[in-house]
Design a protein around this motif. Structure first.
Motif, short mmCIF file in Angstrom:
data_model
loop_
_atom_site.label_atom_id
_atom_site.label_comp_id
_atom_site.label_asym_id
_atom_site.label_seq_id
_atom_site.Cartn_x
_atom_site.Cartn_y
_atom_site.Cartn_z
N THR A 1 -14.98 -23.23 -44.08
CA THR A 1 -13.52 -23.17 -43.87
C THR A 1 -12.93 -22.00 -44.66
O THR A 1 -13.51 -21.54 -45.65
N LYS A 2 -11.78 -21.53 -44.20
CA LYS A 2 -11.12 -20.43 -44.88
C LYS A 2 -9.62 -20.46 -44.55
O LYS A 2 -9.23 -20.56 -43.39
N LYS A 3 -8.79 -20.40 -45.59
CA LYS A 3 -7.34 -20.29 -45.40
C LYS A 3 -6.94 -18.83 -45.55
O LYS A 3 -7.47 -18.11 -46.39
N PHE A 4 -5.98 -18.41 -44.73
CA PHE A 4 -5.53 -17.02 -44.80
C PHE A 4 -4.11 -16.90 -44.27
O PHE A 4 -3.58 -17.83 -43.64
N THR A 5 -3.50 -15.77 -44.53
CA THR A 5 -2.12 -15.51 -44.11
C THR A 5 -2.12 -14.43 -43.03
O THR A 5 -2.78 -13.40 -43.17
N SER A 6 -1.38 -14.67 -41.97
CA SER A 6 -1.32 -13.72 -40.85
C SER A 6 -0.81 -12.35 -41.33
O SER A 6 0.09 -12.28 -42.18
N ASP A 7 -1.36 -11.30 -40.76
CA ASP A 7 -0.91 -9.95 -41.12
C ASP A 7 -0.36 -9.19 -39.91
O ASP A 7 -0.11 -7.98 -39.99
N LEU A 8 -0.15 -9.89 -38.80
CA LEU A 8 0.43 -9.26 -37.61
C LEU A 8 1.35 -10.27 -36.93
O LEU A 8 0.98 -11.44 -36.76
N ILE A 9 2.54 -9.82 -36.54
CA ILE A 9 3.50 -10.69 -35.88
C ILE A 9 3.95 -10.05 -34.58
O ILE A 9 4.10 -8.82 -34.49
N THR A 10 4.14 -10.85 -33.56
CA THR A 10 4.70 -10.37 -32.29
C THR A 10 5.94 -11.20 -31.99
O THR A 10 5.95 -12.42 -32.18
N TRP A 11 6.97 -10.52 -31.52
CA TRP A 11 8.24 -11.20 -31.22
C TRP A 11 8.85 -10.56 -29.99
O TRP A 11 8.70 -9.35 -29.76
N SER A 12 9.54 -11.36 -29.19
CA SER A 12 10.17 -10.82 -27.98
C SER A 12 11.48 -11.54 -27.70
O SER A 12 11.73 -12.65 -28.20
N GLY A 13 12.29 -10.90 -26.89
CA GLY A 13 13.57 -11.48 -26.49
C GLY A 13 13.98 -10.93 -25.13
O GLY A 13 13.52 -9.86 -24.71
N ASN A 14 14.87 -11.66 -24.46
CA ASN A 14 15.37 -11.24 -23.14
C ASN A 14 16.88 -11.07 -23.18
O ASN A 14 17.58 -11.84 -23.86
N PHE A 15 17.37 -10.10 -22.45
CA PHE A 15 18.81 -9.93 -22.30
C PHE A 15 19.11 -9.65 -20.83
O PHE A 15 18.28 -9.11 -20.10
N ILE B 1 12.43 -7.16 -24.41
CA ILE B 1 12.00 -6.30 -25.49
C ILE B 1 10.96 -7.06 -26.31
O ILE B 1 11.09 -8.26 -26.56
N SER B 2 9.89 -6.37 -26.70
CA SER B 2 8.87 -7.00 -27.52
C SER B 2 8.50 -6.06 -28.65
O SER B 2 8.57 -4.83 -28.52
N ILE B 3 8.13 -6.67 -29.78
CA ILE B 3 7.78 -5.91 -30.98
C ILE B 3 6.49 -6.46 -31.57
O ILE B 3 6.36 -7.67 -31.75
N ASP B 4 5.54 -5.58 -31.86
CA ASP B 4 4.33 -5.92 -32.61
C ASP B 4 4.42 -5.18 -33.94
O ASP B 4 4.62 -3.96 -33.96
N SER B 5 4.26 -5.92 -35.02
CA SER B 5 4.42 -5.28 -36.32
C SER B 5 3.55 -5.96 -37.37
O SER B 5 3.30 -7.16 -37.32
N LYS B 6 3.12 -5.17 -38.36
CA LYS B 6 2.40 -5.71 -39.50
C LYS B 6 3.35 -6.10 -40.63
O LYS B 6 2.91 -6.67 -41.63
N ASN B 7 4.62 -5.77 -40.47
CA ASN B 7 5.63 -6.19 -41.44
C ASN B 7 6.10 -7.58 -41.03
O ASN B 7 7.17 -7.75 -40.44
N PHE C 1 21.60 -12.74 -25.13
CA PHE C 1 20.25 -12.51 -25.62
C PHE C 1 19.56 -13.84 -25.92
O PHE C 1 20.14 -14.73 -26.55
N THR C 2 18.31 -13.96 -25.46
CA THR C 2 17.50 -15.16 -25.72
C THR C 2 16.25 -14.75 -26.47
O THR C 2 15.48 -13.91 -26.01
N SER C 3 16.05 -15.35 -27.63
CA SER C 3 14.91 -15.00 -28.48
C SER C 3 13.78 -16.00 -28.31
O SER C 3 14.01 -17.21 -28.20
N SER C 4 12.56 -15.50 -28.30
CA SER C 4 11.37 -16.36 -28.26
C SER C 4 10.83 -16.54 -29.67
O SER C 4 11.00 -15.65 -30.52
N PRO C 5 10.18 -17.65 -29.95
CA PRO C 5 9.58 -17.84 -31.28
C PRO C 5 8.52 -16.77 -31.52
O PRO C 5 7.80 -16.40 -30.60
#
Length: 243
Positions: free
Chosen positions: A43-57, A126-132, A153-157
């Motif tokens: 087993t291994k616990k870790f923290t995500s280092d990449l996030i993707t987010w999107s929204g519609n307008f 619109i979609s964004i991929d980021s390491k921040n 505007f509608t945001s997705s998780p």
């Protein structure tokens, strides 16, 4: 040598060979039964280092050009807003404009179905991929600021990923193998035996879930993308001969 003696000799030889094969089969069978099968866990616990987010307008109008102009203006406003929040333009991906004709349906005085044109609905994504991760996570939680600019505007998780998952898997496999071998050695020791050669090793699928959650494992593997914090696990099944 007469035929009778030859027949007896052949029969005797066949009987001896039969006993040899039977003994060999019993020996091999017993050898196959003298095995230990164990399953180890890594087993291994870790923290995500990449996030993707999107929204519609979107925009609605009876005039196609008017709806398109309004949507284009919304795009500029959103882009400027995101830049003001520290998002680089190269991180933003805008989809092609989707155009849908809107209709309302009903019945006339004679009970016949009617269809009335309700205008055009134009939408864009619109979609964004980021390491921040923290930056985009905070942005997704304060999306009402875009709505307050007069944009529908509608945001997705957001979804969370880890770019070094291959390294995590290698470490888990090593840990699971070590765990399985230790279990096998303990079983053999308690039985007054010792481990022989490794006969077979089988690796299970990777399961990635949110730590301390009730997520269920699946046959094909679970891959959680909704949690920033993750816990991965893998099993290794080893089969040893026992001396």
């Amino acid at each position: 040598m007469n035929k009778g003696v030859l027949s007896v000799a052949i029969a005797a030889l066949g009987f001896v060979l039969g006993l040899w094969f039977l003994g060999s089969a019993i020996k091999n069978r017993n050898k196959a039964e003298n095995t230990i099968s164990v399953t180890g866990l890594g087993t291994k616990k870790f923290t995500s280092d990449l996030i993707t987010w999107s929204g519609n307008f979107s925009r609605n109008s009876f005039e196609l050009k008017a709806a398109y102009d309004e949507l284009a203006n919304d795009k500029r406003v959103i882009e400027n807003y995101l830049v003001s929040k520290g998002i680089r333009k190269e991180e933003m991906v805008f989809s092609a404009v989707d155009i849908q004709k809107q209709y309302s349906y009903g019945t006339d005085a004679n009970g016949r179905s009617t269809q009335t044109f309700g205008g055009y609905q134009l939408s864009q994504r619109i979609s964004i991929d980021s390491k921040n991760v923290a930056q985009i996570e905070n942005l997704s939680r304060n999306i009402t600021e875009i709505i307050n600019l007069g944009i529908e505007f509608t945001s997705s998780p957001p979804n969370y990923f880890y770019t070094k998952l291959a390294d995590v898997k290698q470490q888990m496999i090593a840990d699971a193998t070590k765990d399985a071998k230790a279990r096998a050695e303990k079983i053999a020791e308690n039985a007054g035996s010792s481990l022989g050669n490794l006969k077979k090793a089988t690796m299970g699928v990777t399961q990635i879930t949110e730590p301390n959650s009730t997520e269920e494992y699946s046959y094909g593997g679970t891959f959680n993308t909704t949690s920033r914090e993750k816990e991965a696990s893998i099993t290794i099944k080893l089969e040893y001969e026992v001396d």
